[in-house]
Scaffold this motif. Structure first.
Motif, mmCIF file in Angstrom:
data_model
loop_
_atom_site.group_PDB
_atom_site.id
_atom_site.type_symbol
_atom_site.label_atom_id
_atom_site.label_comp_id
_atom_site.label_asym_id
_atom_site.label_seq_id
_atom_site.Cartn_x
_atom_site.Cartn_y
_atom_site.Cartn_z
ATOM 1 N N MET A 1 0.838 -1.183 0.000
ATOM 2 C CA MET A 1 0.000 0.000 0.000
ATOM 3 C C MET A 1 0.882 1.245 0.000
ATOM 4 N N ARG A 2 0.503 2.236 -0.803
ATOM 5 C CA ARG A 2 1.325 3.457 -0.858
ATOM 6 C C ARG A 2 0.444 4.682 -1.042
ATOM 7 N N ILE A 3 0.978 5.817 -0.671
ATOM 8 C CA ILE A 3 0.251 7.081 -0.824
ATOM 9 C C ILE A 3 0.388 7.544 -2.267
ATOM 10 N N VAL A 4 -0.734 7.783 -2.927
ATOM 11 C CA VAL A 4 -0.704 8.244 -4.316
ATOM 12 C C VAL A 4 -1.203 9.679 -4.469
ATOM 13 N N GLU A 5 -1.913 10.173 -3.457
ATOM 14 C CA GLU A 5 -2.368 11.566 -3.496
ATOM 15 C C GLU A 5 -2.370 12.130 -2.093
ATOM 16 N N ALA A 6 -1.989 13.395 -1.972
ATOM 17 C CA ALA A 6 -2.047 14.099 -0.689
ATOM 18 C C ALA A 6 -2.339 15.555 -0.976
ATOM 19 N N ASN A 7 -3.420 16.052 -0.393
ATOM 20 C CA ASN A 7 -3.833 17.430 -0.659
ATOM 21 C C ASN A 7 -4.216 18.143 0.626
ATOM 22 N N PHE A 8 -3.830 19.416 0.693
ATOM 23 C CA PHE A 8 -4.260 20.241 1.828
ATOM 24 C C PHE A 8 -5.771 20.415 1.761
ATOM 25 N N MET A 9 -6.446 20.211 2.879
ATOM 26 C CA MET A 9 -7.895 20.339 2.930
ATOM 27 C C MET A 9 -8.306 21.692 3.513
ATOM 28 N N GLU A 10 -7.980 21.905 4.794
ATOM 29 C CA GLU A 10 -8.296 23.171 5.436
ATOM 30 C C GLU A 10 -7.560 23.293 6.760
ATOM 31 N N SER A 11 -7.560 24.500 7.302
ATOM 32 C CA SER A 11 -7.002 24.752 8.625
ATOM 33 C C SER A 11 -8.139 25.081 9.580
ATOM 34 N N ALA A 12 -7.944 24.748 10.834
ATOM 35 C CA ALA A 12 -8.949 25.041 11.846
ATOM 36 C C ALA A 12 -8.258 25.543 13.105
ATOM 37 N N GLN A 13 -8.962 26.365 13.858
ATOM 38 C CA GLN A 13 -8.408 26.837 15.124
ATOM 39 C C GLN A 13 -8.681 25.852 16.248
ATOM 40 N N SER A 14 -9.765 25.089 16.111
ATOM 41 C CA SER A 14 -10.170 24.196 17.190
ATOM 42 C C SER A 14 -11.007 23.057 16.618
ATOM 43 N N ILE A 15 -11.448 22.185 17.490
ATOM 44 C CA ILE A 15 -12.302 21.076 17.072
ATOM 45 C C ILE A 15 -13.653 21.589 16.557
ATOM 46 N N GLN A 16 -14.074 22.751 17.058
ATOM 47 C CA GLN A 16 -15.377 23.300 16.665
ATOM 48 C C GLN A 16 -15.447 23.663 15.187
ATOM 49 N N ASP A 17 -14.366 24.169 14.619
ATOM 50 C CA ASP A 17 -14.401 24.552 13.201
ATOM 51 C C ASP A 17 -13.588 23.583 12.331
ATOM 52 N N SER A 18 -13.404 22.365 12.843
ATOM 53 C CA SER A 18 -12.719 21.310 12.088
ATOM 54 C C SER A 18 -13.684 20.653 11.107
ATOM 55 N N PRO A 19 -13.155 19.989 10.076
ATOM 56 C CA PRO A 19 -14.040 19.325 9.111
ATOM 57 C C PRO A 19 -14.810 18.169 9.743
ATOM 58 N N SER A 20 -15.838 17.734 9.051
ATOM 59 C CA SER A 20 -16.654 16.613 9.523
ATOM 60 C C SER A 20 -15.777 15.388 9.795
ATOM 61 N N PRO A 21 -15.989 14.719 10.926
ATOM 62 C CA PRO A 21 -15.134 13.569 11.278
ATOM 63 C C PRO A 21 -15.543 12.295 10.551
ATOM 64 N N ASP A 22 -15.422 12.337 9.223
ATOM 65 C CA ASP A 22 -15.914 11.219 8.404
ATOM 66 C C ASP A 22 -14.804 10.337 7.848
ATOM 67 N N LYS A 23 -13.554 10.610 8.234
ATOM 68 C CA LYS A 23 -12.435 9.760 7.820
ATOM 69 C C LYS A 23 -11.512 9.543 9.007
ATOM 70 N N ALA A 24 -10.847 8.403 9.026
ATOM 71 C CA ALA A 24 -9.868 8.139 10.081
ATOM 72 C C ALA A 24 -8.746 9.174 10.004
ATOM 73 N N GLU A 25 -8.304 9.651 11.170
ATOM 74 C CA GLU A 25 -7.271 10.686 11.199
ATOM 75 C C GLU A 25 -6.029 10.214 11.948
ATOM 76 N N VAL A 26 -4.887 10.691 11.442
ATOM 77 C CA VAL A 26 -3.584 10.422 12.044
ATOM 78 C C VAL A 26 -2.994 11.772 12.427
ATOM 79 N N ALA A 27 -2.813 12.014 13.722
ATOM 80 C CA ALA A 27 -2.315 13.304 14.197
ATOM 81 C C ALA A 27 -0.809 13.252 14.404
ATOM 82 N N PHE A 28 -0.117 14.221 13.825
ATOM 83 C CA PHE A 28 1.334 14.347 13.988
ATOM 84 C C PHE A 28 1.602 15.494 14.949
ATOM 85 N N LEU A 29 2.269 15.186 16.048
ATOM 86 C CA LEU A 29 2.551 16.241 17.016
ATOM 87 C C LEU A 29 3.965 16.087 17.548
ATOM 88 N N GLY A 30 4.551 17.204 17.914
ATOM 89 C CA GLY A 30 5.923 17.168 18.407
ATOM 90 C C GLY A 30 6.391 18.550 18.779
#
Length: 200
Positions: A1-30
């Motif tokens: 399995m490999r990544i074939v497409e990656a696109n910026f979707m949107e930015s949000a300030q908080s969970i309130q203005d985040s996109p609909s939670p309709d896909k599994a998410e992987v959070a990168f933090l550091g």
């Protein structure tokens, strides 16, 4: 399995203005300046996808990217997820009130986002055991739901001496060891993510 497409979707300030939670998410933090943007660009093979800054701590928004994976299964040739680039912690030269709001928004996302499946905690391999990384690790372990995992990814391993790298690997048998410069460990990280999200 490999990544074939990656696109910026949107930015949000908080969970309130985040996109609909309709896909599994992987959070990168550091910690700021740990190489998070560089890793996201290497992982997705998109040079300018995540913007890195020469000013540590400058990124203050939650940035969402749509990711498309190619499989080898005819019945389901493509699978989808989101990578989430979170604000770096530490070093940020921002006002106390902004930092308070920022931390609150970040905590809200990490604790309450229902589709968040994987935390990728990036740690600079040259600076192991920093208090700030310990605090984040403890927070993630306390926050983590049963359907979530934490991946500790150690960055900038090309800057370590061979003995130090071997010691790091011995002490962190479940870790992923990454060099963006030499593209080491990137496939290991991708495989760990896809295996957890989609199975083998």
């Amino acid at each position: 399995m490999r990544i074939v497409e990656a696109n910026f979707m949107e930015s949000a300030q908080s969970i309130q203005d985040s996109p609909s939670p309709d896909k599994a998410e992987v959070a990168f933090l550091g910690r700021s300046n740990v190489g998070k943007s560089s890793l996201l660009n290497t992982l997705t093979n998109r040079k300018g996808l995540a913007k890195s800054s020469s000013t540590p701590g400058k990124t203050q928004l939650i940035n969402y990217f749509n990711i498309k994976f190619k499989t080898d299964k005819e019945a389901m040739p493509f699978l989808y997820a989101r990578f989430v680039d979170l604000p770096g912690f530490g070093y940020a030269k921002v006002s106390k009130s902004l930092k308070r709001d920022w931390n609150s928004n970040l905590t809200g996302y990490l604790e309450q986002r229902p589709c968040l499946q994987i935390f990728v905690h990036l740690i600079d391999s040259r600076h192991i055991g920093l208090e700030i990384d310990k605090n984040v690790d403890e927070f993630l372990k306390a926050t983590k739901r049963g359907d979530q995992i934490i991946i500790n990814a150690f960055t900038k391993i090309d800057k370590l001496k061979k003995n130090d790298l071997q010691k790091l690997k011995r002490n962190n048998p479940d870790g992923i060891f990454i060099s963006n410069l030499k593209k080491q460990g990137v496939i290991d990280l991708q495989n760990k993510i896809t295996e957890y999200l989609f199975g083998n």
